[in-house]
Design a protein around this motif. Structure first.
Motif, PDB file in Angstrom:
ATOM      1  N   GLU A 193      32.059  54.541  44.931  1.00 29.16           N
ATOM      2  CA  GLU A 193      33.210  55.153  44.230  1.00 29.16           C
ATOM      3  C   GLU A 193      33.128  56.527  44.112  1.00 29.16           C
ATOM      4  O   GLU A 193      34.095  57.083  44.084  1.00 29.16           O
ATOM      5  N   PHE A 239      30.233  44.285  49.100  1.00 27.86           N
ATOM      6  CA  PHE A 239      31.790  44.445  48.654  1.00 27.86           C
ATOM      7  C   PHE A 239      31.908  43.957  47.226  1.00 27.86           C
ATOM      8  O   PHE A 239      32.720  44.419  46.414  1.00 27.86           O
ATOM      9  N   GLN A 240      31.365  42.927  47.018  1.00 26.75           N
ATOM     10  CA  GLN A 240      31.775  41.831  45.806  1.00 26.75           C
ATOM     11  C   GLN A 240      31.258  42.881  44.511  1.00 26.75           C
ATOM     12  O   GLN A 240      31.713  42.434  43.337  1.00 26.75           O
ATOM     13  N   TYR A 266      31.441  46.152  44.143  1.00 37.69           N
ATOM     14  CA  TYR A 266      32.154  47.399  43.524  1.00 37.69           C
ATOM     15  C   TYR A 266      32.702  47.490  42.256  1.00 37.69           C
ATOM     16  O   TYR A 266      33.211  46.343  41.950  1.00 37.69           O
ATOM     17  N   ASP A 280      35.205  49.810  41.283  1.00 36.45           N
ATOM     18  CA  ASP A 280      36.378  50.246  41.420  1.00 36.45           C
ATOM     19  C   ASP A 280      36.968  49.984  42.695  1.00 36.45           C
ATOM     20  O   ASP A 280      36.671  50.664  43.608  1.00 36.45           O
ATOM     21  N   TYR A 281      37.721  48.996  42.793  1.00 37.63           N
ATOM     22  CA  TYR A 281      38.404  48.508  44.240  1.00 37.63           C
ATOM     23  C   TYR A 281      39.138  49.639  44.705  1.00 37.63           C
ATOM     24  O   TYR A 281      39.244  49.822  45.664  1.00 37.63           O
ATOM     25  N   ASP A 282      40.090  50.192  43.916  1.00 35.03           N
ATOM     26  CA  ASP A 282      41.007  51.314  44.291  1.00 35.03           C
ATOM     27  C   ASP A 282      40.293  52.428  44.711  1.00 35.03           C
ATOM     28  O   ASP A 282      40.574  52.898  46.008  1.00 35.03           O
ATOM     29  N   SER A 332      37.147  52.673  45.703  1.00 33.06           N
ATOM     30  CA  SER A 332      36.178  52.251  46.791  1.00 33.06           C
ATOM     31  C   SER A 332      36.977  52.153  48.101  1.00 33.06           C
ATOM     32  O   SER A 332      36.463  52.855  49.121  1.00 33.06           O
ATOM     33  N   ILE A 333      38.227  51.442  48.092  1.00 29.23           N
ATOM     34  CA  ILE A 333      38.775  51.165  49.180  1.00 29.23           C
ATOM     35  C   ILE A 333      39.572  52.568  49.861  1.00 29.23           C
ATOM     36  O   ILE A 333      39.621  52.867  51.144  1.00 29.23           O
ATOM     37  N   CYS A 359      30.970  39.850  39.487  1.00 27.24           N
ATOM     38  CA  CYS A 359      31.559  40.327  40.881  1.00 27.24           C
ATOM     39  C   CYS A 359      32.785  39.479  41.336  1.00 27.24           C
ATOM     40  O   CYS A 359      33.028  38.490  41.061  1.00 27.24           O
ATOM     41  N   TYR A 419      42.016  38.810  51.026  1.00 32.42           N
ATOM     42  CA  TYR A 419      41.031  39.855  51.435  1.00 32.42           C
ATOM     43  C   TYR A 419      41.969  40.624  52.256  1.00 32.42           C
ATOM     44  O   TYR A 419      42.155  41.917  52.494  1.00 32.42           O
ATOM     45  N   LEU A 426      44.625  42.328  50.014  1.00 30.58           N
ATOM     46  CA  LEU A 426      44.224  43.540  49.215  1.00 30.58           C
ATOM     47  C   LEU A 426      44.053  44.702  50.306  1.00 30.58           C
ATOM     48  O   LEU A 426      44.474  45.891  49.828  1.00 30.58           O
TER      49      LEU A 426
END
Length: 258
Positions: free
Chosen positions: A85, A102-103, A105, A107-109, A111-112, A162, A171, A174
């Motif tokens: 992040e 990956f599970q 993370y 903050d997915y926004d 992180s990606i 998670c 996925y 996403l």
């Protein structure tokens, strides 16, 4: 039990899944970023497969990074205590990997977006992660027994801390919503016939962390909970018992869209 210190030995499934993930990686990559490297065992497997000129392995746990440095004092990899992040790349990577991280993370926004900004335009991101809320039915049965007999009220207030999507296509949705294109997607159900000792190692490599995190519960976790859970698992796995186990994993690779 210290989860971080024992992960190198206990991460049986994570290591097996990583070997499957290799099939989605290029045979060569000049630069590699491994996210959630843990104690470095899988990172070195990736390094040997790809033989990059530069490889950075990061983990949000300082204790894990210290373990990796102790276990591999002469490593050609650079280990760094960083979360994805907050990661700020000083170069663009040809390959970014996330094996069984990956599970987790937060903050997915963020992180990606960081992953996309850290990739070359021709680069690839590969991930391997558990999927399905009931990711391992045998663990669910064991924990149901534990909660029923020891902490019935707490069990009713448990929620996975998670992210486990129930369908692989989630996925795809996403990442494609974040300007990636899907290169490959597959699922694999890993089946094992564990001895009692190996089942204990397997449980301690992932499930133990999930069930002993305070944020997994909507009420306060009792002080002795982690100790009681470890004792329960030790008793259940003592002797020459066998445990049939099935774990569902998804493996995917994505490329950024300019």
């Amino acid at each position: 039990m210290n989860y971080n210190l024992e992960y190198y030995t206990n991460g049986i499934v994570q290591f097996d899944a990583a070997k499957e993930l290799m099939q989605l990686m290029p045979k060569q990559a000049d630069s590699v970023l491994d996210i959630g490297c843990g104690s470095g065992k899988v990172s070195h497997l990736i390094y040997e497969h790809v033989l990059p000129k530069f490889m950075l392995a990061i983990d949000s746990s300082e204790e894990m990074i210290n373990q990796a440095r102790l276990l591999y004092p002469d490593s050609k990899l650079l280990f760094s205590h960083q979360s994805i992040e907050q990661f700020v790349p000083d170069r663009a990577f040809e390959l970014i990997t996330a094996n069984s991280s990956f599970q987790w993370y937060q903050d997915y926004d963020a992180s990606i977006n960081t992953i996309k900004n850290s990739l070359r335009s021709s680069g690839v991101f590969v991930l391997q992660t558990p999927y399905k809320q009931d990711w391992c039915p045998q663990v669910s049965v064991l924990m149901h027994q534990f909660f029923t007999h020891h902490y019935p009220d707490l069990g009713q207030n448990f929620k996975l801390p998670c992210m486990h999507f129930d369908y692989p296509e989630q996925y795809v949705d996403l990442f494609e919503s974040k300007n990636f294109t899907t290169v490959s997607l597959k699922t694999r159900h890993f089946e094992y016939r564990f001895s009692g000792d190996d089942f204990r190692k397997f449980f301690m490599s992932g499930a133990y962390k999930v069930y002993t995190l305070a944020k997994s519960y909507s009420v306060a976790m009792p002080n002795r909970f982690a100790e009681d859970l470890e004792h329960f698992v030790n008793v259940k796995t003592r002797g020459n018992k066998e445990f049939e186990v099935c774990i569902s994993r998804v493996m995917a690779s994505f490329k950024p869209i300019e």
